[in-house]
Design an enzyme around this catalytic site. Structure first.
Site, PDB file in Angstrom:
ATOM      1  N   ASN A 125     -25.101  25.219  12.144  1.00 39.79           N
ATOM      2  CA  ASN A 125     -23.737  25.069  12.621  1.00 39.79           C
ATOM      3  C   ASN A 125     -23.708  25.341  14.113  1.00 39.79           C
ATOM      4  O   ASN A 125     -24.601  26.006  14.650  1.00 39.79           O
ATOM      5  CB  ASN A 125     -22.805  26.068  11.907  1.00 39.79           C
ATOM      6  N   ASN A 162     -17.252  15.409   3.137  1.00 49.22           N
ATOM      7  CA  ASN A 162     -16.681  14.328   3.945  1.00 49.22           C
ATOM      8  C   ASN A 162     -16.387  13.115   3.071  1.00 49.22           C
ATOM      9  O   ASN A 162     -17.064  12.888   2.067  1.00 49.22           O
ATOM     10  CB  ASN A 162     -17.653  13.940   5.065  1.00 49.22           C
ATOM     11  N   HIS A 168     -15.311  15.176  -2.465  1.00 47.48           N
ATOM     12  CA  HIS A 168     -13.877  14.886  -2.336  1.00 47.48           C
ATOM     13  C   HIS A 168     -13.594  13.389  -2.402  1.00 47.48           C
ATOM     14  O   HIS A 168     -12.589  12.930  -1.877  1.00 47.48           O
ATOM     15  CB  HIS A 168     -13.338  15.457  -1.016  1.00 47.48           C
ATOM     16  N   CYS A 199      -5.830   4.132 -15.926  1.00 49.12           N
ATOM     17  CA  CYS A 199      -6.979   3.479 -16.592  1.00 49.12           C
ATOM     18  C   CYS A 199      -8.315   4.083 -16.154  1.00 49.12           C
ATOM     19  O   CYS A 199      -9.341   3.797 -16.746  1.00 49.12           O
ATOM     20  CB  CYS A 199      -7.014   1.997 -16.273  1.00 49.12           C
ATOM     21  N   CYS A 237      -7.317   3.814 -10.378  1.00 40.43           N
ATOM     22  CA  CYS A 237      -6.100   3.878 -11.178  1.00 40.43           C
ATOM     23  C   CYS A 237      -6.111   5.210 -11.921  1.00 40.43           C
ATOM     24  O   CYS A 237      -7.059   5.516 -12.643  1.00 40.43           O
ATOM     25  CB  CYS A 237      -6.040   2.721 -12.170  1.00 40.43           C
ATOM     26  N   ASP A 289     -16.227   9.974   4.466  1.00 40.39           N
ATOM     27  CA  ASP A 289     -16.480   8.825   5.343  1.00 40.39           C
ATOM     28  C   ASP A 289     -17.641   7.932   4.910  1.00 40.39           C
ATOM     29  O   ASP A 289     -17.881   6.888   5.531  1.00 40.39           O
ATOM     30  CB  ASP A 289     -16.722   9.318   6.783  1.00 40.39           C
ATOM     31  N   GLY A 347     -22.926  21.857   9.195  1.00 39.69           N
ATOM     32  CA  GLY A 347     -21.677  21.366   9.777  1.00 39.69           C
ATOM     33  C   GLY A 347     -20.445  21.735   8.994  1.00 39.69           C
ATOM     34  O   GLY A 347     -19.477  20.986   8.963  1.00 39.69           O
ATOM     35  N   THR A 348     -20.488  22.893   8.367  1.00 41.33           N
ATOM     36  CA  THR A 348     -19.318  23.348   7.613  1.00 41.33           C
ATOM     37  C   THR A 348     -19.291  24.865   7.562  1.00 41.33           C
ATOM     38  O   THR A 348     -20.340  25.501   7.449  1.00 41.33           O
ATOM     39  CB  THR A 348     -19.306  22.771   6.174  1.00 41.33           C
TER      40      THR A 348
HETATM   41 ZN   LIG Z   1      -4.527   0.928 -14.511  1.00 37.41          ZN
END
Ligand SMILES: [Zn+2]
Length: 243
Positions: free
Chosen positions: A209, A101, A118, A129, A126, A103, A183-184
């Site tokens: 689950n 998740n 994730h 950089c 960036c 969140d 939960g997955t």
């Molecule tokens: Zn940059």
């Protein structure tokens, strides 16, 4: 063995317990499963709004989704399942969480050792950089060093998982005695490998689950069926009584 008692016994005798969490732990906080029937991907076609190629050609489109996800996460709060896992960590019964998740609800519940597999909606980075900074809800975030438009701090389609998260997660999984899948359905690669890496290295798999998954009759040692915001607090109660 498919009871909360059995799961508690395994956790109490484990030296390293690790949890892999997914969308099912955050739905009762009000964050819909992106892939579900009412999921965000029905409104925001991910191959457009959440793809690295779109970011390269039209970053504003990706930031439209990113700002919406940022606001959605900010408007929610951790639920009993997040709180239960944070409590397990404080009691020394959980050594790490790998979450799919974005969140940040685990961190907001007080969990400390969390691998954001994730990334998160809270940050921008960036791609040139490699610096990151918190998302400020304004115009497109611009890198203070090179001036390029920053990318949302979560993994887009067409992008690899952040290498550090990938390696840390594999390490945590392979050294675990108990690996919890919460939960997955763990079907999205490369996170889908993690329960198998844990199992191949001898871990006992506890799955929590609301419905059976492809893991349940395959590598799961203990399946606890039900909404995780209800079953996880029950598990923690058991652990606290026997700890
Ligand atoms: Zn940059």
């Amino acid at each position: 063995m498919h009871s909360i008692n059995d799961a508690a016994g395994k956790i109490l005798s484990s030296r390293q317990t690790v949890a892999l969490t997914g969308a099912g732990i955050s739905t009762s906080s009000g964050i819909p499963d992106f892939r579900g029937n009412n999921g965000l991907w029905k409104t925001y076609n991910p191959s457009i709004y959440a793809h690295i190629n779109t970011f390269r050609s039209d970053p504003a489109l990706v930031w439209e989704l990113a700002f919406m996800l940022h606001d959605l996460a900010a408007s929610t709060a951790p639920n009993e399942a997040h709180v239960a896992l944070a409590g397990m960590e404080r009691s020394g019964l959980l050594q790490g969480i790998i979450t799919q998740n974005i969140d940040s609800l685990h961190q907001r519940a007080g969990s400390r050792n969390v691998i954001n597999y994730h990334g998160t909606v809270d940050s921008a980075e960036c791609t040139f950089c490699r610096i990151g900074e918190p998302v400020r809800r304004a115009a497109l975030p611009v890198c203070s060093i090179c001036g390029r438009t920053m990318k949302p701090g979560f993994t887009l389609f067409g992008e690899p998982v952040p290498p550090s998260a990938y390696l840390e997660a594999r390490n945590l999984a392979s050294y675990s005695d108990v690996f919890m899948v919460i939960g997955t359905s763990a079907v999205v690669q490369p996170a889908a490998d993690l329960p198998f890496i844990a199992r191949e290295n001898g871990a006992f798999i506890i799955e929590m689950n609301s419905e059976e998954t492809g893991l349940t009759n395959y590598i799961t040692g203990c399946f606890i069926k039900g909404p995780v915001e209800q079953t996880l607090p029950l598990l923690v109660n058991k652990l606290n009584r026997r700890n």
